[in-house]
Design a protein around this motif. Sequence first.
Motif, PDB file in Angstrom:
ATOM      1  N   LYS A  48       0.829  -1.209   0.000  1.00  0.00           N
ATOM      2  CA  LYS A  48       0.000   0.000   0.000  1.00  0.00           C
ATOM      3  C   LYS A  48       0.859   1.252   0.000  1.00  0.00           C
ATOM      4  CE  LYS A  48      -4.222  -1.592   2.316  1.00  0.00           C
ATOM      5  NZ  LYS A  48      -5.062  -1.460   3.532  1.00  0.00           N
ATOM      6  N   PHE A  49       1.912   1.224   0.805  1.00  0.00           N
ATOM      7  CA  PHE A  49       2.812   2.381   0.861  1.00  0.00           C
ATOM      8  C   PHE A  49       3.484   2.601  -0.495  1.00  0.00           C
ATOM      9  CE2 PHE A  49       7.227   3.835   1.479  1.00  0.00           C
ATOM     10  CZ  PHE A  49       6.977   5.103   1.994  1.00  0.00           C
ATOM     11  N   MET A  51       2.405   1.720  -3.439  1.00  0.00           N
ATOM     12  CA  MET A  51       1.432   2.200  -4.417  1.00  0.00           C
ATOM     13  C   MET A  51       1.108   3.668  -4.203  1.00  0.00           C
ATOM     14  SD  MET A  51      -1.210  -1.027  -4.547  1.00  0.00           S
ATOM     15  CE  MET A  51      -2.235  -0.307  -5.818  1.00  0.00           C
ATOM     16  N   GLY A  52       1.093   4.075  -2.943  1.00  0.00           N
ATOM     17  CA  GLY A  52       0.754   5.475  -2.652  1.00  0.00           C
ATOM     18  C   GLY A  52       1.869   6.442  -2.949  1.00  0.00           C
ATOM     19  N   LYS A  54       4.096   8.084  -5.189  1.00  0.00           N
ATOM     20  CA  LYS A  54       4.190   8.274  -6.637  1.00  0.00           C
ATOM     21  C   LYS A  54       5.546   8.807  -7.083  1.00  0.00           C
ATOM     22  CE  LYS A  54      -0.021   6.907  -7.079  1.00  0.00           C
ATOM     23  NZ  LYS A  54      -0.277   5.549  -7.597  1.00  0.00           N
ATOM     24  N   GLN A  81      -6.850  -2.670  -5.784  1.00  0.00           N
ATOM     25  CA  GLN A  81      -6.529  -1.261  -5.553  1.00  0.00           C
ATOM     26  C   GLN A  81      -6.474  -0.462  -6.861  1.00  0.00           C
ATOM     27  OE1 GLN A  81      -6.297   0.045  -2.419  1.00  0.00           O
ATOM     28  NE2 GLN A  81      -6.906  -2.002  -1.764  1.00  0.00           N
ATOM     29  N   GLU A  85      -7.956   3.656  -9.275  1.00  0.00           N
ATOM     30  CA  GLU A  85      -7.065   4.681  -9.825  1.00  0.00           C
ATOM     31  C   GLU A  85      -7.517   5.071 -11.229  1.00  0.00           C
ATOM     32  OE1 GLU A  85      -2.984   3.597  -9.514  1.00  0.00           O
ATOM     33  OE2 GLU A  85      -3.130   2.981  -7.408  1.00  0.00           O
ATOM     34  N   LYS A 422       4.755   1.459 -12.004  1.00  0.00           N
ATOM     35  CA  LYS A 422       5.271   0.952 -10.733  1.00  0.00           C
ATOM     36  C   LYS A 422       5.662  -0.512 -10.962  1.00  0.00           C
ATOM     37  CE  LYS A 422       4.685   3.120  -7.378  1.00  0.00           C
ATOM     38  NZ  LYS A 422       5.440   4.182  -6.672  1.00  0.00           N
TER      39      LYS A 422
END
Length: 820
Positions: A48-49, A51-52, A54, A81, A85, A422
């Motif tokens: 999660k971190f 992906m967040g 950027k 997730q 987006e 990513k």
Amino acid sequence: MPGKFPEIPAQELRAFVDPATLPFETTASIEPLEGGVVGQERGIDAIKFGMGMKESGYNIFVAGPPKTGLTYIARTFLEEQAKKEPTPPDWCYVFNFKEPDQPKSLKLTAGRGKELKRDMEEFIQTLQSKIPEVFDSDDYRAKEAEVHQAFEKRRREIIEELSQTAREDGFVLQFSQVGMVIIPANKEGQPMSQEDLSQLEDEERKALREKSDEVQSKMKDAIKRIREAEAEFKEKHAKLDGEIALFVVGQLMEHYLEKYGDEEQVQQHLKAVQEDILENIDDFKKKPEGQQQAGPFPMPPREAAFKKYDVNVLIDNSETKGAPVVIESNPAYPNLFGTIERQAWLGALFTDFSMIKPGALHKANGGYLVMKALDLLKWYLSWEALKRALRDGVIRIEDLGELYGIFSTRTIRPEPIPLDVKIILTGDPYLYHLLYIYDDRFQKLFKVKAHLDDRMDRKDETVIECAKMLGRFCSQNNLRHLDREGVARVLEYSMEMTEDRDKLSLELGDISDLVREANYFAGLENAAFVGLRHVEQAIEKRIYRSNLIEERMRELVNKDIFWVETTGEKVGQVNGLSVLMTGDHEFGKPNRITATVSVGREGVVAIERESKLSGNIHTKGVMILSSFVKERFAHNKPISLTASLCFEQSYGMVDGDSASSTELYALLSAVSGVPIRQGIAVTGSVSQKGEIQPVGGVTRKIEAFFHVCRHKGLTGDQGVIIPAKNVRNLMLKKEVIDAVEEGKFHIWPVSTIEEGIELLTGMPAGELQPDGTYPEGTLFRKADERLRQIAEIVKEFGKSDEGAAKKGNDEGGGCPSCGR
């Protein structure tokens, strides 16, 4: 005697999951697990971190054991997730009218790429039909004729003027294949023949030549004026064509410019297309011919001229919901970065912008690309190019043949596309550490480590989550759902895998395979759900498919070819337990471990070590037990002995320290002369202080010795000694538990060497007294006395050697070692 020592009760030999405690009838009746991932809070938090974040460099490395489903977890969580987006744009390649060998990339709103391609095809087809009609119309022909007539009139006037001037000067203007010619004329105005010219006087001939030069000069001036008129005609004709073409093209193009008003790059390309069409309007004047026959050759020149107006839709995100998640299983360079294809034509290879094909990076651009790290590292060029692309922030499609000098032919160089992706690599934690240490760019590009665990705590909530995960797996793979008994057995199997009754396995690969196999056996019975017997059958058949070597080993033990004694007593001999691995199967195997003691100074010698069949850990274990002997018995005297330890009938490598306590028991028995009960097997490592430390594989070791005892006859005195800290690891089969309940087999937990040796020999070990001795009637007292005797014998022999050496020196100074 063994009955005096506390045993492990039968109810603690295995952990059970009571189906009645499960709040559902089948996995079909519970809601599927949200997110599809269970027990990986640490790893999910890291993902999660990543992906967040950027910012560049925050790519993710998902590290964990191979069977934990690294790729499955990464994909499952990412897909959930990524739907939230924004959808990334489309990308197209088009012809570059200024630099033909450098195709331009166009960025469009998602879904508009294929729309632009369709519009351009429609636009060109419309021009191909309309432009010939316009240029074939009466209005255009009238204007063209007017321009042409004006040019012809002007040309005639110039020629008539030149002809009149020539006649006045006595010449005739004639036209031939090479152009206009000036010929002298006679008095009747007819061209003079060669005879007439030869009869002229020299002065007349000279005067005629001078006039001819003057007329030639005037003719050159006339030709110049004709060419100027012709250039003016072409200019007016081109202007006329341009005005007509601009009217048609501009009228059609205006609609597309308005349609793509918010796409700046498309606007620029459409204007470039319009300029090129106006410059090459002659290509559109001819009516399109009939459909060409398909074949392996390139299209006709006329069609090739229009191909530059095509649109190569590289990435079409019209059906993508949210950010894309791409799994690349073969990250070779072309699969990752795209390719430039070639087509053969008369023995040569050619290419253009329409033959540019996308790679996984293009498909994942604006989203996530998941790869196995080991697969990527096998392609060195891909790994280096990926790091370069992440550093530069662009995707370059480079021709491998040109890079390596394989092809010397000219190729195209597509414009790079901005990279916004990513990268998620999955692999073993050891591989992550290697890359972190030895690749200087790795730690700058993969700043997020998502470390997945292979087990989780067994709690009520995690049990329910596992059941939900099983339900989701069955639904996704169209398998029969499990009833509560089947779920309970799968959970128990999960604990067997972890060798810890308080943990559940997160090795999803093995669990999912078990469910598939159980579903197969349920299908053979046409059962509606997968039940307990189907799971049991799947487990048994899985073992049966892989345990041929185990059965052969067991057969050799049963036939006393591999000698294992289960009754009686012997000095210096103990039944040790080891675990053998055959890749897909692990099983226990009893081994006789023997020890011999003699006078000497070599200390404890392991025969496996001397024969180079001992691993480093086993060698360490032997050194530790030697330190224990020194700590217990060398406090008031030097220890001088030679002791050898041996795994009898062992013909391969021996490693691990789980037999170090067993070897120590055999050594203490050999030194003290106290026999050891052969019906008891031992496992456990030992510390220098005599503490029994936990080891792995206790369940398989116990079951292996139980099978031997059962074959040779259970006497009620047989059993296994295990470390007390390994009780939580027991997941024994029902047949062993039943034998323990009936008192035919025993399992004793011990914490110290003293406890173990007392159980094996029936004699107290003894505690060290203030005077440095052990109490009478204890095993350590016997061992201490024996070691003292050996020390004295060695001392006496040492004095004899010194006396002989001194006498030899007095008689002649000879060498005591060789007698010279």
